[in-house]
Design a protein around this motif. Structure first.
Motif, PDB file in Angstrom:
ATOM      1  N   MET A   1       0.856  -1.176   0.000  1.00 11.82           N
ATOM      2  CA  MET A   1       0.000   0.000   0.000  1.00 11.82           C
ATOM      3  C   MET A   1       0.899   1.235   0.000  1.00 11.82           C
ATOM      4  SD  MET A   1      -2.995   1.062   2.718  1.00 11.82           S
ATOM      5  CE  MET A   1      -3.847  -0.473   2.462  1.00 11.82           C
ATOM      6  N   LYS A   2       0.741   2.104  -0.978  1.00 13.74           N
ATOM      7  CA  LYS A   2       1.568   3.320  -1.064  1.00 13.74           C
ATOM      8  C   LYS A   2       1.152   4.297   0.027  1.00 13.74           C
ATOM      9  CE  LYS A   2       3.616   6.504  -4.298  1.00 13.74           C
ATOM     10  NZ  LYS A   2       3.568   7.085  -5.621  1.00 13.74           N
ATOM     11  N   THR A   3       2.147   4.792   0.751  1.00  9.46           N
ATOM     12  CA  THR A   3       1.917   5.578   1.962  1.00  9.46           C
ATOM     13  C   THR A   3       2.526   6.960   1.841  1.00  9.46           C
ATOM     14  OG1 THR A   3       1.990   3.542   3.260  1.00  9.46           O
ATOM     15  CG2 THR A   3       2.325   5.593   4.463  1.00  9.46           C
ATOM     16  N   ALA A   4       1.871   7.949   2.442  1.00  6.00           N
ATOM     17  CA  ALA A   4       2.423   9.305   2.549  1.00  6.00           C
ATOM     18  C   ALA A   4       2.367   9.754   4.000  1.00  6.00           C
ATOM     19  CB  ALA A   4       1.632  10.283   1.672  1.00  6.00           C
ATOM     20  N   LEU A   5       3.381  10.503   4.392  1.00  7.72           N
ATOM     21  CA  LEU A   5       3.412  11.144   5.702  1.00  7.72           C
ATOM     22  C   LEU A   5       2.893  12.561   5.540  1.00  7.72           C
ATOM     23  CD1 LEU A   5       4.377  11.261   8.703  1.00  7.72           C
ATOM     24  CD2 LEU A   5       6.577  12.104   7.814  1.00  7.72           C
ATOM     25  N   LEU A   6       1.870  12.922   6.322  1.00  6.54           N
ATOM     26  CA  LEU A   6       1.351  14.291   6.342  1.00  6.54           C
ATOM     27  C   LEU A   6       1.789  14.949   7.650  1.00  6.54           C
ATOM     28  CD1 LEU A   6      -0.483  13.150   4.063  1.00  6.54           C
ATOM     29  CD2 LEU A   6      -2.276  14.624   4.960  1.00  6.54           C
ATOM     30  N   LEU A  36       9.857  10.449  12.286  1.00  6.37           N
ATOM     31  CA  LEU A  36       9.028  10.043  11.147  1.00  6.37           C
ATOM     32  C   LEU A  36       9.532  10.681   9.850  1.00  6.37           C
ATOM     33  CD1 LEU A  36       5.534  10.323  12.861  1.00  6.37           C
ATOM     34  CD2 LEU A  36       6.564   8.202  11.980  1.00  6.37           C
ATOM     35  N   LEU A  37       9.819  11.979   9.908  1.00  6.60           N
ATOM     36  CA  LEU A  37      10.337  12.663   8.719  1.00  6.60           C
ATOM     37  C   LEU A  37      11.625  12.019   8.227  1.00  6.60           C
ATOM     38  CD1 LEU A  37       9.680  16.417   9.562  1.00  6.60           C
ATOM     39  CD2 LEU A  37       8.988  15.249   7.457  1.00  6.60           C
ATOM     40  N   GLN A  38      12.557  11.794   9.127  1.00  5.92           N
ATOM     41  CA  GLN A  38      13.846  11.225   8.729  1.00  5.92           C
ATOM     42  C   GLN A  38      13.671   9.837   8.134  1.00  5.92           C
ATOM     43  OE1 GLN A  38      16.745  13.108   8.777  1.00  5.92           O
ATOM     44  NE2 GLN A  38      17.231  11.472   7.351  1.00  5.92           N
ATOM     45  N   THR A  39      12.809   9.028   8.740  1.00  7.25           N
ATOM     46  CA  THR A  39      12.584   7.668   8.236  1.00  7.25           C
ATOM     47  C   THR A  39      11.965   7.700   6.842  1.00  7.25           C
ATOM     48  OG1 THR A  39      12.342   6.827  10.483  1.00  7.25           O
ATOM     49  CG2 THR A  39      11.431   5.472   8.698  1.00  7.25           C
ATOM     50  N   PHE A  40      10.936   8.513   6.655  1.00 13.18           N
ATOM     51  CA  PHE A  40      10.313   8.606   5.330  1.00 13.18           C
ATOM     52  C   PHE A  40      11.325   9.108   4.301  1.00 13.18           C
ATOM     53  CE2 PHE A  40       6.323   7.722   7.252  1.00 13.18           C
ATOM     54  CZ  PHE A  40       5.425   7.417   6.234  1.00 13.18           C
ATOM     55  N   ASP A  44      12.981   7.208   0.897  1.00 13.46           N
ATOM     56  CA  ASP A  44      12.393   7.861  -0.291  1.00 13.46           C
ATOM     57  C   ASP A  44      10.878   7.779  -0.297  1.00 13.46           C
ATOM     58  OD1 ASP A  44      14.821   8.752  -1.422  1.00 13.46           O
ATOM     59  OD2 ASP A  44      15.191   6.743  -2.240  1.00 13.46           O
ATOM     60  N   GLY A  45      10.277   7.898   0.897  1.00 15.62           N
ATOM     61  CA  GLY A  45       8.822   7.908   1.013  1.00 15.62           C
ATOM     62  C   GLY A  45       8.265   9.271   0.659  1.00 15.62           C
ATOM     63  N   THR A  46       6.979   9.321   0.497  1.00 14.00           N
ATOM     64  CA  THR A  46       6.290  10.568   0.176  1.00 14.00           C
ATOM     65  C   THR A  46       6.040  11.353   1.457  1.00 14.00           C
ATOM     66  OG1 THR A  46       5.205   9.534  -1.717  1.00 14.00           O
ATOM     67  CG2 THR A  46       4.209  11.561  -0.859  1.00 14.00           C
ATOM     68  N   ALA A 181       7.459   0.203  12.689  1.00 13.88           N
ATOM     69  CA  ALA A 181       7.477  -1.263  12.568  1.00 13.88           C
ATOM     70  C   ALA A 181       6.651  -1.745  11.374  1.00 13.88           C
ATOM     71  CB  ALA A 181       6.959  -1.894  13.857  1.00 13.88           C
ATOM     72  N   LEU A 182       5.687  -0.935  10.938  1.00 14.04           N
ATOM     73  CA  LEU A 182       4.870  -1.312   9.772  1.00 14.04           C
ATOM     74  C   LEU A 182       5.663  -1.334   8.478  1.00 14.04           C
ATOM     75  CD1 LEU A 182       1.569   0.775  10.205  1.00 14.04           C
ATOM     76  CD2 LEU A 182       1.834  -1.695  10.473  1.00 14.04           C
ATOM     77  N   GLY A 183       6.665  -0.484   8.411  1.00 14.91           N
ATOM     78  CA  GLY A 183       7.404  -0.305   7.156  1.00 14.91           C
ATOM     79  C   GLY A 183       6.687   0.703   6.276  1.00 14.91           C
ATOM     80  N   ILE A 184       7.422   1.287   5.399  1.00 15.30           N
ATOM     81  CA  ILE A 184       6.888   2.338   4.524  1.00 15.30           C
ATOM     82  C   ILE A 184       7.040   1.868   3.090  1.00 15.30           C
ATOM     83  CG2 ILE A 184       7.211   4.724   3.777  1.00 15.30           C
ATOM     84  CD1 ILE A 184       8.482   5.058   6.693  1.00 15.30           C
ATOM     85  N   GLN A 185       5.970   1.994   2.339  1.00 23.28           N
ATOM     86  CA  GLN A 185       6.002   1.601   0.929  1.00 23.28           C
ATOM     87  C   GLN A 185       5.740   2.790   0.063  1.00 23.28           C
ATOM     88  OE1 GLN A 185       2.962  -1.367   0.841  1.00 23.28           O
ATOM     89  NE2 GLN A 185       4.177  -2.829   1.949  1.00 23.28           N
TER      90      GLN A 185
END
Length: 185
Positions: A1-6, A36-40, A44-46, A181-185
Motif C-alpha cells: 500500500m503506497k503511503t504518505a506522511l502528512l 518520522l520525517l527522517q525515516t520517510f 524515499d517515502g512521500t 514497525a509497519l514499514g513504509i512503501q
C-alpha cells in the motif's frame, strides 16, 4: 500500500504558545515528528507538509505573521509538497485529495498540531474519503482548554479524547514506534 506522511501545522505560532507557558501534552511530539520525517526521507517515502494560513490579519497563523513560519524541525526538504490551507481540514480548499489519488497513495500517516483541531479534522476527512489513515498518537499534541460550560480540560485529557474520537472509526491510532514497525512503501 503506497503511503504518505502528512506533517500538519508544525508552525511557530504553536512554539510561541509553548514559550508563553501554555499547558501542552506530549512533550516528545517534536522528536517523534522528526523521527518520522527522517525515516520517510531515508526510504524515499512521500512526505507532504500542510501549513495553516489564517485569513484574519490578527491571526497568529496569518501568512504575514511570524507564527506562520514553519518550525525548523518540520521544515520541508527540496521536492516535498507543501499545501496551504485556511481551515482545519487539509482537504478543503486544496488539491490534496486529487494529488494523493493521482499518486496512487492509499495510506496516510498523520502527525503535527494540534491533536484535537487540524490533525483530527484532517484524519476524520481522510477516513471518510476512504484512505487508510494512521493517526500517530505520540507525534501530535494538544493544549488545555476551557469549554463553554466553564469546565477546564487538561492538555492530556484533550489529547486522550482526541485519540478516542479517532480510533477505529476514522483511523488506526498507533505510536511512532508502531508506525515504523509497519514499514513504509
Amino acid at each position: 500500500m503506497k503511503t504518505a506522511l502528512l506533517v500538519i501545522d508544525v508552525q511557530m505560532a504553536l512554539a510561541h504558545d509553548d514559550e508563553a507557558g501554555a499547558e501542552r501534552s506530549c512533550p516528545d511530539a517534536g522528536n517523534n515528528i522528526s523521527t518520522l520525517l527522517q525515516t520517510f526521507r531515508d526510504l524515499d517515502g512521500t512526505v507532504i507538509h500542510i501549513h495553516h494560513h489564517g485569513l484574519d490579519a490578527d491571526d497568529p497563523f496569518n501568512a504575514e505573521a511570524p507564527g506562520a513560519a514553519v518550525q525548523p524541525l518540520a521544515a520541508p526538504a527540496v521536492g516535498e509538497a507543501v499545501y496551504i490551507k485556511n481551515v482545519s481540514s487539509s482537504f478543503i480548499g486544496t488539491t490534496l485529495e486529487k494529488d494523493l489519488r493521482a499518486d496512487n497513495i492509499e495510506r496516510l500517516v498523520l502527525c503535527g498540531a494540534t491533536a484535537n483541531h487540524c490533525v483530527e479534522t484532517t484524519t476524520r476527512m481522510a477516513g471518510n474519503l476512504g484512505f487508510d489513515a494512521i493517526y500517530v498518537s505520540d507525534a501530535v499534541w494538544a493544549y488545555a482548554a476551557t469549554g463553554p460550560d466553564g469546565v477546564t480540560h487538561s492538555a492530556e485529557q484533550i489529547h486522550s479524547i482526541s485519540l478516542a474520537n479517532i480510533e477505529g472509526e476514522f483511523a488506526t491510532v498507533l505510536s511512532t514506534e508502531q508506525v515504523l514497525a509497519l514499514g513504509i512503501q
